[in-house]
Design a protein around this motif. Structure first.
Motif, PDB file in Angstrom:
ATOM      1  N   GLY A  10       0.823  -1.205   0.000  1.00 19.44           N
ATOM      2  CA  GLY A  10       0.000   0.000   0.000  1.00 19.44           C
ATOM      3  C   GLY A  10       0.857   1.255   0.000  1.00 19.44           C
ATOM      4  N   PHE A  11       0.209   2.402   0.175  1.00 14.88           N
ATOM      5  CA  PHE A  11       0.925   3.672   0.213  1.00 14.88           C
ATOM      6  C   PHE A  11       0.100   4.681   0.987  1.00 14.88           C
ATOM      7  N   ASP A  12       0.761   5.692   1.479  1.00 20.98           N
ATOM      8  CA  ASP A  12       0.086   6.775   2.174  1.00 20.98           C
ATOM      9  C   ASP A  12      -0.731   7.550   1.139  1.00 20.98           C
ATOM     10  N   PRO A  13      -2.027   7.759   1.361  1.00 20.60           N
ATOM     11  CA  PRO A  13      -2.841   8.501   0.390  1.00 20.60           C
ATOM     12  C   PRO A  13      -2.278   9.874   0.035  1.00 20.60           C
ATOM     13  N   LYS A  14      -1.485  10.473   0.916  1.00 18.47           N
ATOM     14  CA  LYS A  14      -0.866  11.771   0.621  1.00 18.47           C
ATOM     15  C   LYS A  14       0.150  11.659  -0.517  1.00 18.47           C
ATOM     16  N   GLU A  15       0.622  10.437  -0.803  1.00 19.34           N
ATOM     17  CA  GLU A  15       1.614  10.223  -1.856  1.00 19.34           C
ATOM     18  C   GLU A  15       0.987   9.876  -3.207  1.00 19.34           C
ATOM     19  N   LEU A  16      -0.320   9.955  -3.309  1.00 23.23           N
ATOM     20  CA  LEU A  16      -1.019   9.525  -4.524  1.00 23.23           C
ATOM     21  C   LEU A  16      -0.469  10.188  -5.781  1.00 23.23           C
ATOM     22  N   ALA A  17      -0.349  11.481  -5.825  1.00 26.59           N
ATOM     23  CA  ALA A  17       0.143  12.159  -7.036  1.00 26.59           C
ATOM     24  C   ALA A  17       1.577  11.753  -7.338  1.00 26.59           C
ATOM     25  N   ARG A  18       2.362  11.560  -6.321  1.00 27.81           N
ATOM     26  CA  ARG A  18       3.784  11.240  -6.501  1.00 27.81           C
ATOM     27  C   ARG A  18       4.002   9.883  -7.167  1.00 27.81           C
ATOM     28  N   ARG A  25       8.230   7.020  -6.284  1.00 28.49           N
ATOM     29  CA  ARG A  25       7.985   5.801  -5.519  1.00 28.49           C
ATOM     30  C   ARG A  25       7.482   6.197  -4.149  1.00 28.49           C
ATOM     31  N   SER A  26       6.697   5.339  -3.559  1.00 28.26           N
ATOM     32  CA  SER A  26       6.232   5.631  -2.205  1.00 28.26           C
ATOM     33  C   SER A  26       7.401   5.513  -1.241  1.00 28.26           C
ATOM     34  N   THR A  27       7.308   6.206  -0.142  1.00 24.34           N
ATOM     35  CA  THR A  27       8.371   6.116   0.859  1.00 24.34           C
ATOM     36  C   THR A  27       8.444   4.705   1.438  1.00 24.34           C
ATOM     37  N   ALA A  28       7.310   3.997   1.480  1.00 25.41           N
ATOM     38  CA  ALA A  28       7.304   2.619   1.995  1.00 25.41           C
ATOM     39  C   ALA A  28       8.154   1.714   1.110  1.00 25.41           C
TER      40      ALA A  28
END
Length: 80
Positions: A10-18, A25-28
């Protein structure tokens, strides 16, 4: 409309545009050393746009998996 879900990180929804930016890439993904260039989603989104559609994503956060939706318009009889 085609939706694909996974049980991945998954990913933090705040990272959606990124995640749709080239090399984004997501920070995760960086924390757990997931291999990849960060180009897959940006290429997929660009292809969807070129076909007159859109690619979207959703995750409730890290550890919850992700859902990706490809939306395209149906062909009409007069389109061929």
């Amino acid at each position: 409309e085609i939706t694909v879900s996974d049980q991945g990180m998954g990913f933090d929804p705040k990272e959606l545009a990124r995640i749709f930016e080239p090399f984004g890439r997501s920070t995760a993904a960086g924390r757990v050393a997931v291999h990849g260039t960060g180009l897959g989603l940006s290429i997929s989104a660009a292809l969807a746009r070129r076909m007159g559609g859109a690619l979207g994503a959703h995750s409730d956060g890290p550890g919850t998996g992700s859902r990706f939706t490809l939306r395209l318009e149906a062909a009409r009889d007069d389109d061929h």
